[in-house]
Design a protein around this motif. Sequence first.
Motif, PDB file in Angstrom:
ATOM      1  N   SER A   6      56.613  74.142  24.125  1.00  0.00           N
ATOM      2  CA  SER A   6      56.145  72.958  23.410  1.00  0.00           C
ATOM      3  C   SER A   6      57.242  72.414  22.504  1.00  0.00           C
ATOM      4  O   SER A   6      58.086  73.157  22.012  1.00  0.00           O
ATOM      5  N   THR A   7      57.235  71.112  22.301  1.00  0.00           N
ATOM      6  CA  THR A   7      58.109  70.488  21.305  1.00  0.00           C
ATOM      7  C   THR A   7      57.253  69.519  20.505  1.00  0.00           C
ATOM      8  O   THR A   7      56.594  68.645  21.071  1.00  0.00           O
ATOM      9  N   THR A   8      57.229  69.704  19.192  1.00  0.00           N
ATOM     10  CA  THR A   8      56.274  69.004  18.339  1.00  0.00           C
ATOM     11  C   THR A   8      56.949  68.483  17.083  1.00  0.00           C
ATOM     12  O   THR A   8      57.663  69.230  16.401  1.00  0.00           O
ATOM     13  N   PHE A   9      56.723  67.206  16.767  1.00  0.00           N
ATOM     14  CA  PHE A   9      57.174  66.627  15.508  1.00  0.00           C
ATOM     15  C   PHE A   9      56.094  66.879  14.464  1.00  0.00           C
ATOM     16  O   PHE A   9      54.923  66.555  14.684  1.00  0.00           O
ATOM     17  N   LEU A  10      56.497  67.425  13.304  1.00  0.00           N
ATOM     18  CA  LEU A  10      55.542  67.800  12.265  1.00  0.00           C
ATOM     19  C   LEU A  10      55.997  67.293  10.908  1.00  0.00           C
ATOM     20  O   LEU A  10      57.190  67.312  10.600  1.00  0.00           O
ATOM     21  N   THR A  11      55.049  66.887  10.067  1.00  0.00           N
ATOM     22  CA  THR A  11      55.334  66.646   8.655  1.00  0.00           C
ATOM     23  C   THR A  11      55.297  67.986   7.917  1.00  0.00           C
ATOM     24  O   THR A  11      54.841  68.997   8.460  1.00  0.00           O
ATOM     25  N   LEU A  12      55.752  67.998   6.680  1.00  0.00           N
ATOM     26  CA  LEU A  12      55.711  69.239   5.901  1.00  0.00           C
ATOM     27  C   LEU A  12      54.296  69.761   5.718  1.00  0.00           C
ATOM     28  O   LEU A  12      54.079  70.973   5.593  1.00  0.00           O
ATOM     29  N   ASP A  13      53.316  68.853   5.687  1.00  0.00           N
ATOM     30  CA  ASP A  13      51.926  69.301   5.551  1.00  0.00           C
ATOM     31  C   ASP A  13      51.246  69.475   6.909  1.00  0.00           C
ATOM     32  O   ASP A  13      50.019  69.496   7.000  1.00  0.00           O
ATOM     33  N   GLY A  14      52.047  69.612   7.962  1.00  0.00           N
ATOM     34  CA  GLY A  14      51.514  70.063   9.246  1.00  0.00           C
ATOM     35  C   GLY A  14      50.929  69.014  10.149  1.00  0.00           C
ATOM     36  O   GLY A  14      50.331  69.348  11.178  1.00  0.00           O
ATOM     37  N   VAL A  15      51.086  67.717   9.818  1.00  0.00           N
ATOM     38  CA  VAL A  15      50.493  66.655  10.636  1.00  0.00           C
ATOM     39  C   VAL A  15      51.419  66.308  11.793  1.00  0.00           C
ATOM     40  O   VAL A  15      52.635  66.172  11.618  1.00  0.00           O
ATOM     41  N   MET A  16      50.839  66.154  12.981  1.00  0.00           N
ATOM     42  CA  MET A  16      51.607  65.809  14.173  1.00  0.00           C
ATOM     43  C   MET A  16      51.212  64.439  14.731  1.00  0.00           C
ATOM     44  O   MET A  16      51.742  64.009  15.746  1.00  0.00           O
ATOM     45  N   GLN A  17      50.318  63.752  14.072  1.00  0.00           N
ATOM     46  CA  GLN A  17      49.751  62.507  14.600  1.00  0.00           C
ATOM     47  C   GLN A  17      50.725  61.332  14.483  1.00  0.00           C
ATOM     48  O   GLN A  17      51.295  61.086  13.430  1.00  0.00           O
ATOM     49  N   ALA A  18      50.913  60.615  15.577  1.00  0.00           N
ATOM     50  CA  ALA A  18      51.611  59.326  15.627  1.00  0.00           C
ATOM     51  C   ALA A  18      52.989  59.322  14.967  1.00  0.00           C
ATOM     52  O   ALA A  18      53.261  58.471  14.125  1.00  0.00           O
TER      53      ALA A  18
END
Length: 202
Positions: A6-18
């Motif tokens: 898997s390859t996932t873009f994440l914010t520091l608070d764990g959000v992957m949406q949009a």
Amino acid sequence: MRKIISTTFLTLDGVMQAPGGPEEDKNGGFAHGGWSFHHWDEMMGKVMDGFMKTPFELLLGRKTYDIFAAHWPKTDKDQEVAKPFNSTKKYVASHKSPKLEWQNSILLTNDVVPQIKKLKEEKGPDLWVHGSGNLIQTLLKHHLLDRMHLWIFPITVGNGKRLFAEGTQAEGWKLVDSKIASSGVIVATYEPAGKLKTGSFA
């Protein structure tokens, strides 16, 4: 046996949406789409370019598939991504039976876990998962994910779909590679390390 990666873009608070744009996924009233845009640098481009030059097939959840299918076959930009995405096989995990119009798309429906296990056992390139948070939860639950590339962006958005949502299992992970972009993005690669080990400092 081929791997599921898997390859996932994440914010520091764990959000992957949009991460890619304001219109990508407004589900739940999400108003911060496109949060990854201003953090891209040359190193990140090289990492993604390396991914795209490695033979792969795609394993996607229905929502991510719909987003990709609406964009990649129609764009004349970012051809280093568009060409391999458009030409490779795309396996789509869905509870329903939608019509899949993107070329080389194959539907996995009903009980998808045995079908994914069978795909892993077949000869072929590794199966890459982009986005697809619900699918990743299924893969984690059944110990089918062999490697995670997490692109951790130095921002918080407060709300939105999270990669490690409620129901994520306790498990150990081993860091096998990491890179830091000039923008502060950390690209961290993890592989399963077995059951979570606990202890006490007391």
